[in-house]
Design an enzyme around this catalytic site. Structure first.
Site, short mmCIF file in Angstrom:
data_model
loop_
_atom_site.label_atom_id
_atom_site.label_comp_id
_atom_site.label_asym_id
_atom_site.label_seq_id
_atom_site.Cartn_x
_atom_site.Cartn_y
_atom_site.Cartn_z
N LYS A 28 -1.00 -9.34 3.07
CA LYS A 28 -0.22 -8.88 4.22
C LYS A 28 -1.07 -7.91 5.05
CE LYS A 28 3.40 -5.86 3.86
NZ LYS A 28 2.94 -4.70 4.65
N GLU A 80 -0.97 -5.40 8.69
CA GLU A 80 -0.08 -4.76 9.65
C GLU A 80 -0.57 -5.00 11.08
OE1 GLU A 80 0.58 -0.62 8.83
OE2 GLU A 80 1.36 -1.04 6.82
N GLU A 82 9.79 -4.07 10.26
CA GLU A 82 10.17 -2.76 9.68
C GLU A 82 10.74 -1.83 10.74
OE1 GLU A 82 7.29 -0.92 7.09
OE2 GLU A 82 8.42 0.96 7.02
N ASP A 114 0.85 -1.20 0.00
CA ASP A 114 0.00 0.00 0.00
C ASP A 114 0.88 1.25 0.00
OD1 ASP A 114 0.91 -0.13 2.59
OD2 ASP A 114 -1.06 0.04 3.53
N SER A 115 2.21 1.05 -0.01
CA SER A 115 3.12 2.17 -0.25
C SER A 115 2.82 2.82 -1.60
CB SER A 115 4.59 1.71 -0.18
OG SER A 115 4.78 0.56 -0.99
N ASP A 162 -0.90 -6.14 -0.15
CA ASP A 162 -1.19 -5.49 1.12
C ASP A 162 -2.69 -5.29 1.30
OD1 ASP A 162 0.60 -4.78 3.11
OD2 ASP A 162 1.45 -3.13 1.95
O1 KIV Z 1 3.60 -1.07 1.62
C1 KIV Z 1 4.80 -1.43 1.62
O2 KIV Z 1 5.56 -1.18 0.68
C2 KIV Z 1 5.28 -2.17 2.77
C3 KIV Z 1 6.77 -2.35 2.89
C4 KIV Z 1 7.38 -1.10 3.41
C5 KIV Z 1 7.11 -3.53 3.72
O3 KIV Z 1 4.52 -2.56 3.59
#
Ligand code: KIV
Length: 294
Positions: free
Chosen positions: A123, A125, A192, A54-55, A93
């Site tokens: 994924k 968090e 992280e 989600d970056s 994510d």
């Molecule tokens: O969203 C992302 O790119 C991440 C990485 C920083 C692990 O969660």
């Protein structure tokens, strides 16, 4: 892509392959990707796991945080990255708001990322309340990667984008969280922005692979954000980033050269232009000259 790759596409990596890499202490390589061409390049470079992070909310959509990213946006990025991938395991994510409301909502959205997006895994968090969401998703048959330490979706709660686990208590909490994530069924855990020593403790406390980003060399693998690694990010990057290329400058140079040539009348040249059969060209020119007087 080499000819032999085209004829014998590399086998798709599965969860047991990732577990086996950890077991034989073979470092696992992961990078983010949000579209088909970048996923194809990562895959061809032999990257083991692609994270549709989600970056994208900051790197691609230009926002200041990952919080506003929606499920629909993640689905677009995931579908595109999956189309570019053949070998790597693709992890998508779950964006903020897609798993917090309830276990049912979490399972429903995880299913969308796998079914509509084509992701191999998702994924989430955090530990704490996230644990019940993770168990629910795993029970639904979807592999889950955990993510602890600096969890950007809750950066405000954590006091900003800063390293975590820097006190003995916080370090022990991270070890406990990782063990809880493993018990809940996570097949891997992202660590992280935590001290290398803490990441080492976490890595020895669990049997699943740990994937570090700003967590030192003792993790089972590493992940970096595509734009940071390739010099495409704007503004300051975290200290844990190593920039392996300056693609941003190369793109700017190429675009300036293009603009100069267009403005100077040097592009396009004949070689970039379509011709016409002589007879048709002649006909066109005669018509432009007007009707012939008989
Ligand atoms: O969203 C992302 O790119 C991440 C990485 C920083 C692990 O969660």
């Amino acid at each position: 892509m080499s000819d032999s790759d085209r004829q014998n596409p590399p086998a798709k990596l599965r969860l047991p392959d990732i577990a086996a890499m950890r077991a034989r202490q073979q470092p696992i390589v992961m990078v983010t990707s949000y579209d088909a061409p970048s996923a194809r390049l990562a895959d061809e470079a032999g990257v083991d796991m692609i994270l549709v992070g989600d970056s994208a909310g900051t790197t691609v959509l230009g926002g200041t945080s990952t919080v506003p990213v929606s499920m629909d946006e993640m689905l677009v990025f995931t579908r595109a990255a999956v189309r570019g991938t053949r070998r790597a395991l693709v992890v998508a994510d779950m964006p903020f708001g897609s798993y917090q409301p309830s276990e049912d909502v979490a399972v429903e959205n995880a299913i969308r990322l796998v079914k509509e997006g084509g992701a191999d895994a998702v994924k989430l968090e955090g530990a704490g309340r996230t644990i019940t969401r993770i168990s629910g998703i795993v029970e639904a048959g979807i592999p889950v990667m955990g993510h602890i330490g600096l969890t950007p979706q809750s950066a405000t709660l954590l006091g900003g984008y800063r390293a975590q686990g820097r006190t003995a208590d916080a370090a022990e909490r991270l070890v406990r969280e990782a063990m809880t994530l493993e018990r809940a069924g996570c097949f891997a855990i992202v660590l992280e922005a935590i001290p290398a020593l803490v990441a080492e403790r976490v890595t020895s406390a669990v049997t699943v692979p740990t994937i570090g980003i700003g967590a030192g060399a003792a993790c089972s693998g590493q992940v970096l954000v595509w734009h940071d690694l390739l010099g495409l990010s704007t503004g300051a990057v975290p200290r844990f980033v190593k920039q392996y290329a300056d693609i941003g400058s190369a793109i700017t140079r190429a675009l300036r050269a293009y603009a100069d040539e267009v403005r100077g009348g040097r592009f396009p040249e004949d070689v970039h232009t379509y011709g016409m059969p002589d007879a048709e060209r002649q006909k066109l020119e005669e018509r432009a000259a007007g009707p012939t007087v008989k």
